[in-house]
Design a protein around this motif. Structure first.
Motif, PDB file in Angstrom:
ATOM      1  N   LEU A  77      -9.956  25.617  -1.435  1.00 37.38           N
ATOM      2  CA  LEU A  77     -10.983  25.247  -0.461  1.00 37.38           C
ATOM      3  C   LEU A  77     -10.740  25.918   0.893  1.00 37.38           C
ATOM      4  N   ILE A  78      -9.462  26.042   1.267  1.00 38.48           N
ATOM      5  CA  ILE A  78      -9.130  26.709   2.528  1.00 38.48           C
ATOM      6  C   ILE A  78      -9.741  28.111   2.531  1.00 38.48           C
ATOM      7  N   GLY A  79      -9.616  28.800   1.393  1.00 32.39           N
ATOM      8  CA  GLY A  79     -10.165  30.145   1.299  1.00 32.39           C
ATOM      9  C   GLY A  79     -11.681  30.161   1.354  1.00 32.39           C
ATOM     10  N   TRP A  80     -12.301  29.236   0.623  1.00 28.61           N
ATOM     11  CA  TRP A  80     -13.777  29.178   0.615  1.00 28.61           C
ATOM     12  C   TRP A  80     -14.323  28.858   1.991  1.00 28.61           C
ATOM     13  N   MET A  81     -13.695  27.904   2.647  1.00 29.96           N
ATOM     14  CA  MET A  81     -14.168  27.525   3.980  1.00 29.96           C
ATOM     15  C   MET A  81     -14.026  28.711   4.931  1.00 29.96           C
ATOM     16  N   GLY A  82     -12.924  29.464   4.752  1.00 32.13           N
ATOM     17  CA  GLY A  82     -12.704  30.631   5.602  1.00 32.13           C
ATOM     18  C   GLY A  82     -13.759  31.698   5.407  1.00 32.13           C
ATOM     19  N   ALA A  83     -14.096  31.953   4.138  1.00 25.14           N
ATOM     20  CA  ALA A  83     -15.105  32.972   3.858  1.00 25.14           C
ATOM     21  C   ALA A  83     -16.449  32.558   4.457  1.00 25.14           C
ATOM     22  N   LEU A  84     -16.792  31.279   4.281  1.00 29.17           N
ATOM     23  CA  LEU A  84     -18.044  30.774   4.843  1.00 29.17           C
ATOM     24  C   LEU A  84     -18.016  30.844   6.374  1.00 29.17           C
ATOM     25  N   GLY A  85     -16.880  30.415   6.948  1.00 31.55           N
ATOM     26  CA  GLY A  85     -16.739  30.460   8.406  1.00 31.55           C
ATOM     27  C   GLY A  85     -16.929  31.873   8.936  1.00 31.55           C
TER      28      GLY A  85
END
Ligand code: TRP
Length: 448
Positions: free
Chosen positions: A86-94
């Motif tokens: 999730l950390i990675g997904w949130m980062g990509a979205l951010g």
């Protein structure tokens, strides 16, 4: 892999130093009354930003993939919940959200290269500089044009894969940026506003600090270091194993902070020499700096160069903002860099239109509460996603990843005392600090 440790540092400095230092730090310092806000900001950099940055780099170097897959495989190796990706997904979205408005503001800097070069500000007075910026903001066509130009440049560089070449140029551009900030400081010192500017930034004025200001300082500490959304994790995955993470990160943090402080001192000197409003908001850089360059010898040359450097700094940051999504798409779908860059750029460009229009046609369109599109993108990324991402990265590195892995990656110098300091910062200060600020701000938001 980066050809050397130096290239990693250049790239990370390129990522860290950007609009956050030169444009955002001065204007939010102005809005928050200076003084106490700056102290809290420095504290957040030292006690939270730098430790979390070390954690983020070490996760990247341990995982050696895009942030999403790095988090997934590190969670697996640690026999932990796979949802840590999730950390990675949130980062990509951010990254999409941040780049969308980052590009609009970088477009302002691009336009100011032209304005300065064409001598628009020669002999200008404060009122005229302010009017020029207001007229620019009121012109959606121009804003879209320069937003587009910046996005095209970024897509081209990322798509063509010439990023490393650009990072090498930082070796020359960064010292030049310091020289020009020095020129502005000298101008500020001779125009009589330096002492007032200095006092504004470093006075002891705790009565001016609000709960929201504390969250702003924390969020900005993450933003300015490029920490909390996987950008530095992606860069860490290219870092050679023999390079020392702590010394690289401390160096990047110190350099980044020096640029921000220098920009603040220069800008507030101009603010007070000309009787301007320190809390006037996002236009601060674009209203103050042209006054200085408009009224000094060789101002056209220096001023043009200054905005070229700001734009360059914005480009090397923009590249890193989109890198987590880029790396994931290339790795996961074996997609061509060109195609990915075009698609990502297009999405950010469209989202950016919301920011463009929040300064004119949609100035009264409120997405949530009183927030325009720009306020909303800024709020969600800065005050929610980055602190949350930083918190999760700290927790993962401190409590989930096996201790031996962390130790082997970090190789902290200084023996036991430094080890204890690291443990206290990453296990307690960073997570508890972020949580406390969240809770405190929410409490104020709902009950005051
Ligand atoms: N640090 C950059 C600046 O100060 C912006 C930036 C680059 C960034 N990469 C990032 C912010 C990743 C958040 C996350 O301008």
């Amino acid at each position: 892999m980066w050809s050397s440790r130096t290239l990693f540092i250049l790239a990370a400095v390129g990522s860290a130093v950007g609009l956050g230092n030169i444009w955002r730090f001065p204007y939010i310092t102005g809005e928050n009354g200076g003084g106490a806000f700056v102290v809290v900001y420095l504290l957040c950099i030292a006690a939270v930003g730098i430790p979390v940055m070390m954690a983020e780099v070490l996760l990247g170097r341990q995982g050696r993939q895009s942030p999403i897959n790095t988090m997934r495989s590190l969670a697996q190796q640690s026999e932990a919940w796979r949802g840590w990706s999730l950390i990675g997904w949130m980062g990509a979205l951010g990254g999409f959200l941040i780049l969308s408005y980052y590009s609009v503001v970088a477009g302002w800097a691009l336009y100011y290269i032209y304005l300065l070069a064409s001598g628009t500000f020669v002999g200008t007075e404060a009122a005229a500089a302010g009017a020029a910026f207001d007229a620019f903001l009121a012109n959606p066509g121009l804003l879209v044009g320069f937003h587009t130009l910046f996005m095209v440049i970024t897509v081209f560089i990322v798509g063509a894969g010439v990023v490393a070449g650009l990072e090498r140029a930082i070796r020359w551009f960064m010292p030049l940026l310091f020289v020009l900030l020095g020129v502005l400081l000298v101008y500020g010192a001779t125009s009589g506003g330096f002492a007032a500017g200095f006092n504004f930034m470093f006075s002891w004025n705790w009565e001016k600090l609000t709960a929201d200001g504390v969250l702003e300082a924390l969020g900005h500490a993450f933003f300015t270091l490029s920490v909390g959304m996987g950008a530095i994790m992606a860069y860490g995955s290219y870092m050679p194993n023999k390079a020392s993470i702590p010394s690289a990160v401390v160096m990047i943090g110190v350099l980044d902070t020096l640029v921000a402080i220098a920009a603040g001192l220069a800008i507030f000197a101009i603010v007070f020499a000309n009787g301007l409003e320190p809390g006037q908001g996002p236009g601060l850089l674009f209203v103050t700096v042209p006054i200085a360059f408009g009224n000094m010898g060789l101002g056209v040359l220096f001023g043009t160069l200054f905005f070229i450097l700001v734009t360059f700094a914005a480009i090397t940051s923009a590249i890193s903002i989109i890198e987590p999504a880029m790396a994931f798409a290339v790795e996961e779908f074996k997609a061509r860099r060109w195609h990915v860059a075009l698609v990502l750029g297009l999405v950010c460009w469209i989202l950016g239109l919301g920011t463009v229009f929040s300064f004119n046609a949609w100035a009264d369109v409120h997405v949530v509460g009183e927030m325009t599109f720009f306020d909303f993108f800024d709020f969600v990324t800065q005050k929610v996603m980055l602190p949350l991402g930083g918190l999760l990265i700290a927790v993962f590195a401190a409590w989930v990843l096996p201790k031996a892995v962390v130790k082997a990656q970090l190789r902290l110098p200084g023996g036991r005392p430094v080890e204890v300091l690291w443990e206290v910062l990453i296990k307690v200060a960073a997570p508890v600090g972020v949580l406390a600020v969240f809770v405190y701000t929410l409490y104020h938001f709902f009950f005051q």
